[in-house]
Design a protein around this motif. Sequence first.
Motif, short mmCIF file in Angstrom:
data_model
loop_
_atom_site.label_atom_id
_atom_site.label_comp_id
_atom_site.label_asym_id
_atom_site.label_seq_id
_atom_site.Cartn_x
_atom_site.Cartn_y
_atom_site.Cartn_z
N PRO A 223 33.67 33.86 29.29
CA PRO A 223 34.18 34.27 30.60
C PRO A 223 35.12 33.26 31.25
O PRO A 223 36.00 33.65 32.02
N ILE A 224 34.96 31.98 30.93
CA ILE A 224 35.89 31.00 31.49
C ILE A 224 37.30 31.27 30.95
O ILE A 224 38.29 31.26 31.71
N LEU A 225 37.42 31.51 29.65
CA LEU A 225 38.73 31.82 29.06
C LEU A 225 39.30 33.10 29.65
O LEU A 225 40.47 33.14 30.06
N GLU A 226 38.48 34.15 29.71
CA GLU A 226 38.98 35.42 30.22
C GLU A 226 39.37 35.32 31.69
O GLU A 226 40.38 35.87 32.11
N LEU A 227 38.56 34.61 32.47
CA LEU A 227 38.87 34.46 33.89
C LEU A 227 40.18 33.71 34.08
O LEU A 227 40.96 34.00 34.99
N GLY A 228 40.44 32.76 33.19
CA GLY A 228 41.70 32.03 33.26
C GLY A 228 42.90 32.91 32.95
O GLY A 228 44.02 32.60 33.35
N LEU A 229 42.66 34.01 32.23
CA LEU A 229 43.74 34.92 31.85
C LEU A 229 43.87 36.12 32.79
O LEU A 229 44.78 36.93 32.63
N MET A 230 42.97 36.21 33.77
CA MET A 230 42.91 37.41 34.63
C MET A 230 43.81 37.33 35.86
O MET A 230 43.89 38.28 36.62
N GLN A 231 44.42 36.19 36.09
CA GLN A 231 45.35 36.03 37.21
C GLN A 231 44.68 36.35 38.56
O GLN A 231 45.22 37.09 39.38
N GLU A 232 43.51 35.80 38.76
CA GLU A 232 42.81 35.93 40.04
C GLU A 232 43.21 34.75 40.93
O GLU A 232 42.84 33.61 40.68
N ALA A 233 43.97 35.03 41.97
CA ALA A 233 44.49 33.96 42.83
C ALA A 233 43.38 33.19 43.53
O ALA A 233 43.55 32.02 43.88
N CYS A 234 42.24 33.83 43.71
CA CYS A 234 41.13 33.17 44.40
C CYS A 234 40.46 32.09 43.56
O CYS A 234 39.76 31.23 44.09
N VAL A 235 40.66 32.15 42.25
CA VAL A 235 40.02 31.19 41.33
C VAL A 235 40.90 29.95 41.20
O VAL A 235 41.96 29.99 40.59
N LYS A 236 40.43 28.86 41.76
CA LYS A 236 41.24 27.64 41.83
C LYS A 236 40.99 26.69 40.66
O LYS A 236 41.88 25.90 40.31
N SER A 237 39.79 26.73 40.08
CA SER A 237 39.49 25.81 38.98
C SER A 237 38.41 26.39 38.08
O SER A 237 37.57 27.18 38.52
N LEU A 238 38.44 25.96 36.82
CA LEU A 238 37.51 26.43 35.80
C LEU A 238 37.11 25.27 34.91
O LEU A 238 37.92 24.40 34.60
N VAL A 239 35.84 25.26 34.48
CA VAL A 239 35.36 24.21 33.58
C VAL A 239 34.55 24.84 32.46
O VAL A 239 33.69 25.70 32.70
#
Length: 347
Positions: A223-239
């Motif tokens: 899900p971290i990879l997919e979320l990074g590809l989903m272009q959600e402006a609200c998501v500022k950082s991922l680990v």
Amino acid sequence: MGSIKHSIQFGAFPSTAVVLKDTIWTPLQILRDTQDPSTLCISTSKSPRLAKDEPYASAVLKAWRDESKTWPSNHSESVGAPFAYQRKEDGAMFNGYLVAPAAKVNKTTAAQIETIPVVILFHTGAGPQDIFLKWKADALVQKLQCAVFIADIISDGEGYAWSDRKKYEIARIDVLTAYEENGQIARWKLRQTISAALDFLRGIDFVDADKMAGLGWCMGGHPILELGLMQEACVKSLVSYHGVLDGVKDHLDKPSIDSKLIGDRTRVLICNGEQDPYVSQQEVEVAKKILESSQGCIVHIMNFNGVKHGFTNPAQDFNPSDEFAYDENAANLSWEATHNLLRETIQ
């Protein structure tokens, strides 16, 4: 120390609003102070199973208590509550757990509420009902006074993933299978499941829906990879911590974009052990390239020499497989880097 009943009185809300008025919030200190670890290894009508066995539960509880001694004494205590939420595309139900500072859930009127950022935690193959994730949620709330949501991607409310591996495998394959939609191959059901968690959080009155971050361990790397590809402006950082990234094979042909055309660029931290047999260095590098070139993310990699899979969890000391091992140095360095990233991106 008892539970806390949410006392906010609600008026008219849009359909996505989550009614919290009757929610019973439980201090996480109660769980942290568990004296009999065996009680965490069974599911009951009142609580899910949270651990594989007593050694697992004991190792996590000890690490949790040790870390709690370093937390600021003046911060509001962490309280949590389970919530069911739905995937709109097919009505599938999921079982999340929301943790927040007690001071936030104790406000008496909507006018008193000041929103706080939220961090979403994505679970390992052990499922969302994991004492390890409760520890991490408590730690983040105490360090950052944010909200934390333990998301569910396999519809596990009772902790079945600890014992029913056949059921788990069916759920895992179902949510991780990639297929084509609108001419693009992706793990669409996983994206829908992630979106269900985001939509749920947008309905929480004390959550700042414009300041979200995501952390994922092992299976949670998907899900971290997919979320990074989903272009959600609200998501500022991922680990990602020892996150499985084999999903990169579905995105090798994604076109590049000009990062100058992007406003806020999501920052991504990938923490990985160089001796991890489940996550190759090639996959890590490909993930970095795809996230940077196709989404404009800013990606940093922390590679740990000689470190194996599962290095963040002290309970891996009791794992009979040689492929898993806890590494205190890698765990501490990656956790410190996470705190720094979250402070810079969502606070």
